[in-house]
Design an enzyme around this catalytic site. Structure first.
Site, short mmCIF file in Angstrom:
data_model
loop_
_atom_site.label_atom_id
_atom_site.label_comp_id
_atom_site.label_asym_id
_atom_site.label_seq_id
_atom_site.Cartn_x
_atom_site.Cartn_y
_atom_site.Cartn_z
N HIS A 464 0.83 -1.21 0.00
CA HIS A 464 0.00 0.00 0.00
C HIS A 464 0.87 1.26 0.00
O HIS A 464 0.74 2.13 -0.86
CB HIS A 464 -0.92 -0.02 1.23
CG HIS A 464 -1.82 1.17 1.34
ND1 HIS A 464 -3.15 1.13 1.01
CD2 HIS A 464 -1.58 2.45 1.72
CE1 HIS A 464 -3.69 2.32 1.20
NE2 HIS A 464 -2.76 3.15 1.64
N GLU A 465 1.77 1.34 0.95
CA GLU A 465 2.61 2.54 1.06
C GLU A 465 3.52 2.67 -0.16
O GLU A 465 3.81 3.78 -0.61
CB GLU A 465 3.44 2.51 2.35
CG GLU A 465 2.59 2.54 3.64
CD GLU A 465 1.55 3.64 3.67
OE1 GLU A 465 1.74 4.69 3.04
OE2 GLU A 465 0.50 3.44 4.33
ZN LIG Z 1 -3.00 5.20 1.85
#
Ligand SMILES: [Zn+2]
Length: 685
Positions: A464-465
């Site tokens: 995600h990051e």
């Molecule tokens: Zn996010």
């Protein structure tokens, strides 16, 4: 140049920067910015991109970058000296930015530039930057007649005060109630750690027995595990009526809700909009409340049959296996947990053995390399901690950007995971500046010679990051204010990040990044199938619940008339009932007071914006489905051509054009909800 925070020639000098550098450097940069602004607004020459926007951008960037370093160090090295250095300057920095946002002479300069002949010759990205500036000034009341400005300011201030009071009431009401248990037999079913915590809570009050508060870590285990139905029912009711007229009158959020709605309606009217939902949507990707509502309704219509199926399954299980009939609202969490264990249980600990950190990173970098044809190479730079790393992204021998990776939890590190910009891509008078990002997580570090291992959740977080990071690093935009993640609409910002998560649910991709920490064996398919089933457990019920909140929020801010003063709480509850009749499958009891604790929309920044969670999920799932289509029959969905297109149309353009345009350019059509439903297991057999 003795203050390293004022050295912008290269990467941040983390080995030299000390807390005592902060105040002098930041004060100097604020002063320089103030002096420049004074000089620019006093200049009688008409504003142009070169004589106005460029100097504003360059000077502003120096402050932003230096303050960004301070904020970063405060987050990853939160020792007293750094906390003090950060907090000492925070008010001055905030008040400087507030002052710029209210500077009507600057607004006038942007307006003149917008109306000049030059504007039409500027690139769409630059036009967009000017439009964004004007929009933000307008939304903060810059264009109001002078006579209306004091009232507008009053509205803003009262809204902030009410939002703060709403949170305080909720917190105080949460803390005002506790359930006391004296008979150990009544604790049956609860996990040991929850019992120990309840005992410790009682001890702190100097009392015998067990104390269960309404704080999440105490409340949740009771609702999920306590066999004691009476206890669950009592706690459910106490939790559901927090900060309402059923508790202490001074903590009742009902009147605050009515007042907040009236103020928002008044603000919208002053700014020339029909309602607050329209104001909220101005800086967002969605254009009208009607469009959002149609989106929510479509999803609701498709998800509701699955929610009904989930509920029927749960009711049948509760009746036959748990003797709970009828199934009451305070039984849902309990019965669901029992059903989940019976059908889909697996051990997180077992899964964890298959995800050693080096293998996961290799897998992640491999995905990026395959999709975008870039190389990720270990590089060196001054770091704030020996556990942090630094990488370079190259393509065909050219450097596109760099990123710091700081994965492990430390005592002095803020919790959670995030991506932040250390530097953004910018082509200015002095040449090309490449972007640099911070990727920070809080995973466990190595213990006793073995590499650290990740839970599947950790892997999702990392992807995600990294998705946010790629959005920032693979940008091809030259203008700072819309390069990378800058200037991207609020409800579109999570597209690239959630998009990356999808790869962690793909067998071919995921399997390749697993290797049992002891045996080296890959993740067994059977275990993966259980993980997928657990992920989709009750996805129908969860989806309609999110849709209920979203639809309530949107309709509350677009359909309820608040122009005549505070909205009676009865009207608010009536609307919620109406929404529930449309989308919910489980209707709470009439005394339930959900709005009174809906902090996201009354005390956070989510007013008429709660929908954005689902919105971004739909976009990212639909974008991902382009890879599924391209990969069909090829054995892998890491399709290079589709990756190139995703880069070109979504990642590269950042905030330089509307997100919907970018999406259409990538997908060749409007977003559709089907991929998200399919990924959540909501497909008709
Ligand atoms: Zn996010």
């Amino acid at each position: 140049m003795s203050n390293p925070l004022l050295d912008f020639s290269a990467l941040p000098r983390f080995d030299d920067i000390r807390p005592e550098h902060v105040a002098p450097a930041i004060r100097q940069l604020i002063d320089e910015n103030r002096a420049l602004i004074a000089e620019l607004v006093a200049d009688p020459a008409p504003p142009t991109w070169a004589n106005f926007v460029t100097p504003m951008t360059e000077e502003g960037e120096r402050l932003g970058r230096a303050w960004g370093i301070v904020g970063h160090l405060h987050s990853v090295m939160d020792v007293p000296e750094w906390r003090e250095a950060y907090n000492a300057m925070l008010p001055e920095v905030s008040s400087f930015y507030a002052e710029v946002g209210q500077n009507l002479e600057l607004f006038e300069k942007y307006r003149l530039l917008h109306d000049s002949a030059e504007y039409d010759m500027l690139s769409p990205a630059r036009q967009r930057i000017i439009d964004h500036e004007l929009r933000d000034f307008r939304l903060s009341g810059a264009e109001l007649p002078d006579a209306d400005k004091p009232r507008f300011k009053e509205i803003q201030e009262e809204q902030s005060a009410l939002a703060a009071k709403f949170s305080e009431n909720l917190l105080d009401a949460t803390n005002a109630h506790a359930e006391w248990i004296e008979d150990e037999a009544e604790l049956a079913g609860l996990p040991d750690d929850a019992i120990a915590a309840a005992r410790a809570a009682a001890e702190r009050d100097g009392k015998p027995g067990w104390k269960f508060t309404l704080q999440m870590p105490a409340y949740l285990p009771v609702m999920q595990y306590a066999d004691n139905r009476e206890l669950r029912a009592r706690m459910y009711r106490a939790y559901a009526t927090r900060a309402s007229e059923q508790g202490r009158p001074e903590l009742d959020n009902g009147p605050l809700i009515g007042r907040i709605l009236a103020l928002r309606a008044e603000e919208a009217k002053m700014l020339g909009y029909r309602n607050f939902a329209e104001v909220s949507l101005v800086p967002k990707m969605a254009e009208t409340p009607e469009e959002v509502l149609a989106f929510l309704r479509e999803l609701a219509t498709k998800a509701k049959p699955f929610a009904e199926r989930d509920l029927a399954e749960l009711q049948a299980f509760a009746r036959t296996e748990l003797d709970l009939d009828p199934l009451e609202p305070w039984d849902i969490g309990y019965a669901s947990e029992k059903l989940r264990q019976a059908r889909y249980a697996f051990s997180d600990q077992e899964v964890k053995q298959y995800f050693p950190e080096p293998k996961v990173l290799e897998g992640l970098f491999g995905v990026i390399r395959t999709l975008y044809g870039v190389d990720i190479v270990a590089d060196t730079a001054p770091l704030w901690d020996p556990g942090a790393h630094f990488f370079r992204i190259d393509r065909d021998g050219a450097t596109l950007g760099h990123f710091y990776l700081d994965l492990h939890a430390r005592e002095t590190k803020r919790g959670g995971a995030w991506m932040d910009s250390a530097r953004s891509r910018y082509v200015g008078p002095r040449g090309t500046q490449t972007p640099v990002a911070y990727l920070v997580c809080n995973f466990p570090g190595p213990v006793g010679g073995k590499p650290p291992t990740f839970t599947h959740d950790d892997v999702l977080t990392l992807f995600h990051e990294c998705g946010h990071g790629l959005h920032h690093l693979l940008t091809q935009v030259d203008d700072l204010a819309v390069s990378g993640i800058h200037g991207v609409e609020w409800d579109a910002v999570e597209l690239p990040s959630q998009f990356m998560e999808n790869f962690c649910w793909e067998w071919d991709v995921l399997c390749g990044m697993t290797s049992h920490v002891d045996t080296g064996a890959p993740l067994p398919r059977e275990l993966f199938d259980k993980m997928i089933a657990a992920k989709n457990f009750q996805s129908g019920m969860q989806t309609v619940r999110q849709l209920e909140f979203s639809m309530f929020d949107l309709r509350l801010h677009s359909e309820v008339d608040a122009s005549a003063g505070p909205v009676p709480i009865e009207r608010v509850m009536e609307l919620l009932d109406e929404v529930r009749r449309e989308v919910a499958v489980m209707i709470p009891p009439p005394w339930h007071r959900f709005p009174h604790s809906f902090s996201h929309i009354f005390a956070g920044g989510y007013g008429a914006g709660y929908y954005s969670y689902k919105w971004a999920e739909v976009l990212s799932a639909d974008a991902f489905s382009a890879f599924e289509e391209a990969g069909a029959g090829k054995g892998t969905l890491l399709d290079r051509e589709t990756g190139e297109r995703f880069w070109r149309e979504i990642l590269a353009v950042g905030g330089s054009r509307p997100a919907l345009e970018s999406f259409r350019a990538f997908r060749g059509r409007e977003p559709r909800v089907d991929a998200l439903l399919r990924h959540n297991g909501m497909v008709s057999a």
